[in-house]
Scaffold this motif. Structure first.
Motif, PDB file in Angstrom:
ATOM      1  N   ILE A  70      -2.015  -1.882   3.731  1.00 38.31           N
ATOM      2  CA  ILE A  70      -0.646  -1.913   3.224  1.00 38.31           C
ATOM      3  C   ILE A  70       0.172  -2.669   4.263  1.00 38.31           C
ATOM      4  CG2 ILE A  70       1.362  -0.556   2.558  1.00 38.31           C
ATOM      5  CD1 ILE A  70      -1.007  -0.265   0.627  1.00 38.31           C
ATOM      6  N   SER A  71       0.670  -3.833   3.881  1.00 37.17           N
ATOM      7  CA  SER A  71       1.344  -4.719   4.835  1.00 37.17           C
ATOM      8  C   SER A  71       2.740  -4.228   5.193  1.00 37.17           C
ATOM      9  CB  SER A  71       1.441  -6.122   4.250  1.00 37.17           C
ATOM     10  OG  SER A  71       2.072  -6.996   5.170  1.00 37.17           O
ATOM     11  N   ARG A  72       3.150  -4.558   6.385  1.00 40.14           N
ATOM     12  CA  ARG A  72       4.522  -4.326   6.848  1.00 40.14           C
ATOM     13  C   ARG A  72       5.364  -5.593   6.696  1.00 40.14           C
ATOM     14  NH1 ARG A  72       2.998  -1.471  12.591  1.00 40.14           N
ATOM     15  NH2 ARG A  72       2.162   0.454  11.740  1.00 40.14           N
ATOM     16  N   THR A  73       4.749  -6.662   6.188  1.00 38.30           N
ATOM     17  CA  THR A  73       5.417  -7.950   6.040  1.00 38.30           C
ATOM     18  C   THR A  73       5.889  -8.133   4.605  1.00 38.30           C
ATOM     19  OG1 THR A  73       3.968  -8.871   7.739  1.00 38.30           O
ATOM     20  CG2 THR A  73       5.167 -10.445   6.355  1.00 38.30           C
ATOM     21  N   HIS A  74       7.195  -8.138   4.433  1.00 34.75           N
ATOM     22  CA  HIS A  74       7.760  -8.308   3.087  1.00 34.75           C
ATOM     23  C   HIS A  74       7.284  -9.631   2.503  1.00 34.75           C
ATOM     24  CE1 HIS A  74      10.443  -7.335  -0.141  1.00 34.75           C
ATOM     25  NE2 HIS A  74      10.943  -8.560  -0.103  1.00 34.75           N
ATOM     26  N   GLY A  75       6.887  -9.589   1.253  1.00 32.08           N
ATOM     27  CA  GLY A  75       6.402 -10.788   0.584  1.00 32.08           C
ATOM     28  C   GLY A  75       4.892 -10.934   0.628  1.00 32.08           C
ATOM     29  N   SER A  76       4.221 -10.138   1.433  1.00 33.14           N
ATOM     30  CA  SER A  76       2.763 -10.177   1.497  1.00 33.14           C
ATOM     31  C   SER A  76       2.173  -9.678   0.182  1.00 33.14           C
ATOM     32  CB  SER A  76       2.273  -9.274   2.640  1.00 33.14           C
ATOM     33  OG  SER A  76       0.885  -9.034   2.530  1.00 33.14           O
ATOM     34  N   VAL A  77       0.993 -10.200  -0.173  1.00 31.91           N
ATOM     35  CA  VAL A  77       0.317  -9.689  -1.375  1.00 31.91           C
ATOM     36  C   VAL A  77      -0.095  -8.235  -1.185  1.00 31.91           C
ATOM     37  CG1 VAL A  77      -0.473 -11.950  -2.151  1.00 31.91           C
ATOM     38  CG2 VAL A  77      -1.952 -10.562  -0.679  1.00 31.91           C
ATOM     39  N   PHE A  78      -0.061  -7.754   0.055  1.00 28.53           N
ATOM     40  CA  PHE A  78      -0.415  -6.364   0.346  1.00 28.53           C
ATOM     41  C   PHE A  78       0.819  -5.488   0.577  1.00 28.53           C
ATOM     42  CE2 PHE A  78      -3.928  -9.040   1.934  1.00 28.53           C
ATOM     43  CZ  PHE A  78      -4.856  -8.685   0.976  1.00 28.53           C
ATOM     44  N   TRP A  79       2.006  -6.020   0.227  1.00 28.84           N
ATOM     45  CA  TRP A  79       3.239  -5.247   0.317  1.00 28.84           C
ATOM     46  C   TRP A  79       3.159  -4.125  -0.718  1.00 28.84           C
ATOM     47  CZ3 TRP A  79       7.057  -4.857   3.681  1.00 28.84           C
ATOM     48  CH2 TRP A  79       8.244  -4.229   3.300  1.00 28.84           C
ATOM     49  N   PRO A  80       3.613  -2.928  -0.386  1.00 26.23           N
ATOM     50  CA  PRO A  80       3.532  -1.802  -1.332  1.00 26.23           C
ATOM     51  C   PRO A  80       4.107  -2.145  -2.699  1.00 26.23           C
ATOM     52  CG  PRO A  80       4.300  -1.049   0.813  1.00 26.23           C
ATOM     53  CD  PRO A  80       4.242  -2.552   0.877  1.00 26.23           C
ATOM     54  N   GLY A  81       3.387  -1.734  -3.726  1.00 27.46           N
ATOM     55  CA  GLY A  81       3.832  -1.954  -5.096  1.00 27.46           C
ATOM     56  C   GLY A  81       3.364  -3.260  -5.716  1.00 27.46           C
ATOM     57  N   GLN A  82       2.777  -4.154  -4.928  1.00 25.95           N
ATOM     58  CA  GLN A  82       2.288  -5.429  -5.447  1.00 25.95           C
ATOM     59  C   GLN A  82       0.871  -5.247  -5.999  1.00 25.95           C
ATOM     60  OE1 GLN A  82       4.352  -8.156  -5.536  1.00 25.95           O
ATOM     61  NE2 GLN A  82       5.781  -6.619  -4.770  1.00 25.95           N
ATOM     62  N   PRO A  83       0.490  -6.006  -7.024  1.00 25.86           N
ATOM     63  CA  PRO A  83      -0.866  -5.894  -7.581  1.00 25.86           C
ATOM     64  C   PRO A  83      -1.961  -6.157  -6.540  1.00 25.86           C
ATOM     65  CG  PRO A  83       0.509  -7.278  -8.982  1.00 25.86           C
ATOM     66  CD  PRO A  83       1.308  -6.966  -7.743  1.00 25.86           C
ATOM     67  N   GLY A  84      -1.661  -6.974  -5.530  1.00 27.96           N
ATOM     68  CA  GLY A  84      -2.644  -7.269  -4.488  1.00 27.96           C
ATOM     69  C   GLY A  84      -3.059  -6.067  -3.679  1.00 27.96           C
ATOM     70  N   CYS A  85      -2.265  -5.024  -3.687  1.00 35.91           N
ATOM     71  CA  CYS A  85      -2.604  -3.784  -2.960  1.00 35.91           C
ATOM     72  C   CYS A  85      -3.677  -2.973  -3.674  1.00 35.91           C
ATOM     73  CB  CYS A  85      -1.368  -2.901  -2.806  1.00 35.91           C
ATOM     74  SG  CYS A  85      -0.216  -3.493  -1.584  1.00 35.91           S
ATOM     75  N   GLU A  86      -3.814  -3.177  -4.967  1.00 41.06           N
ATOM     76  CA  GLU A  86      -4.742  -2.365  -5.756  1.00 41.06           C
ATOM     77  C   GLU A  86      -6.190  -2.727  -5.433  1.00 41.06           C
ATOM     78  OE1 GLU A  86      -3.607   0.174  -7.481  1.00 41.06           O
ATOM     79  OE2 GLU A  86      -1.611  -0.472  -6.835  1.00 41.06           O
ATOM     80  N   PHE A  87      -7.058  -1.728  -5.495  1.00 38.28           N
ATOM     81  CA  PHE A  87      -8.483  -1.960  -5.255  1.00 38.28           C
ATOM     82  C   PHE A  87      -9.061  -2.834  -6.367  1.00 38.28           C
ATOM     83  CE2 PHE A  87      -7.910   2.061  -2.920  1.00 38.28           C
ATOM     84  CZ  PHE A  87      -8.434   1.668  -1.700  1.00 38.28           C
ATOM     85  N   GLN A  88     -10.047  -3.642  -6.005  1.00 40.42           N
ATOM     86  CA  GLN A  88     -10.781  -4.409  -6.998  1.00 40.42           C
ATOM     87  C   GLN A  88     -11.498  -3.407  -7.908  1.00 40.42           C
ATOM     88  OE1 GLN A  88     -13.163  -7.523  -5.218  1.00 40.42           O
ATOM     89  NE2 GLN A  88     -11.494  -8.100  -3.852  1.00 40.42           N
ATOM     90  N   PRO A  89     -11.430  -3.587  -9.224  1.00 42.36           N
ATOM     91  CA  PRO A  89     -11.958  -2.579 -10.149  1.00 42.36           C
ATOM     92  C   PRO A  89     -13.401  -2.146  -9.878  1.00 42.36           C
ATOM     93  CG  PRO A  89     -10.679  -4.199 -11.354  1.00 42.36           C
ATOM     94  CD  PRO A  89     -10.774  -4.693  -9.935  1.00 42.36           C
ATOM     95  N   ALA A  90     -14.279  -3.074  -9.560  1.00 39.90           N
ATOM     96  CA  ALA A  90     -15.690  -2.728  -9.360  1.00 39.90           C
ATOM     97  C   ALA A  90     -15.927  -1.891  -8.097  1.00 39.90           C
ATOM     98  CB  ALA A  90     -16.539  -3.992  -9.303  1.00 39.90           C
TER      99      ALA A  90
END
Length: 189
Positions: free
Chosen positions: A56-76
């Motif tokens: 979970i990124s501390r950098t605003h705008g990162s794909v790992f910023w909380p609430g962004q789809p990039g934070c979600e685990f890959q389904p498999a």
């Protein structure tokens, strides 16, 4: 992995949707996720402990910023409800996460590490684990990285970055193994 050890934990590092962003560049080990799935299935079938680590990124705008789809685990590679999830804000999964305590409470001394990025979160976590006295194996064909520029601007291929990172770990911190070696322990014991 020693056959006499019955409870090694599988640590799956940062297998989030954000790792599929083209902006990260060219990567190595295109089959790494398949190897991770083989290991995850073996761990689940054996009822061994699994830890999913999410950045979970501390950098605003990162794909790992909380609430962004990039934070979600890959389904498999998504965790099941009973599997432990650790959220981290820096590459090292042991830094301010409670992971060490969680492992010690369960008398887990052996770790098998897979995931991404080999020379970042995988290496950082494996180094800390080794320094903390855990018996660490990093599964080379179940990790990957991306092309990486050095400080002079030279672009190093992901294969070289991966190989050097694993070599660093093999010196003092971890055993570097292949998926097949780990899975063989399931049939041997």
């Amino acid at each position: 992995m020693e056959p006499s050890v019955v409870n090694p934990a599988l640590l799956i590092i940062d297998m989030q949707q954000g790792m599929n962003q083209p902006t990260l560049g060219r990567r190595n080990n295109l089959g790494a996720e398949v190897q991770m799935q083989h290991l995850l299935n073996a761990w689940r079938h054996a009822g061994r402990p699994i830890v999913h680590i999410r950045h979970i990124s501390r950098t605003h705008g990162s794909v790992f910023w909380p609430g962004q789809p990039g934070c979600e685990f890959q389904p498999a590679l998504s965790p099941l409800p009973h599997e432990h999830v650790v959220e981290k804000n820096v590459p090292d999964a042991f830094a301010a996460t409670g992971l060490e305590r969680w492992l010690h409470t369960r008398a887990i001394r052996q770790l098998v590490i897979v995931g991404v990025i080999t020379n970042n979160s995988v290496e950082s976590t494996a180094r800390s684990a080794g320094n903390l006295g855990f018996d660490v194996s990093v599964v080379a064909d179940a990790c990957y990285t991306f092309d990486q520029p050095d400080l002079s601007g030279r672009l190093w291929p992901a294969e070289d970055v991966h190989a050097l990172s694993l070599s660093n770990l093999a010196m003092d911190y971890a055993k570097v193994v292949e998926t097949e070696e780990i899975l063989a322990q399931f049939t041997a014991g």
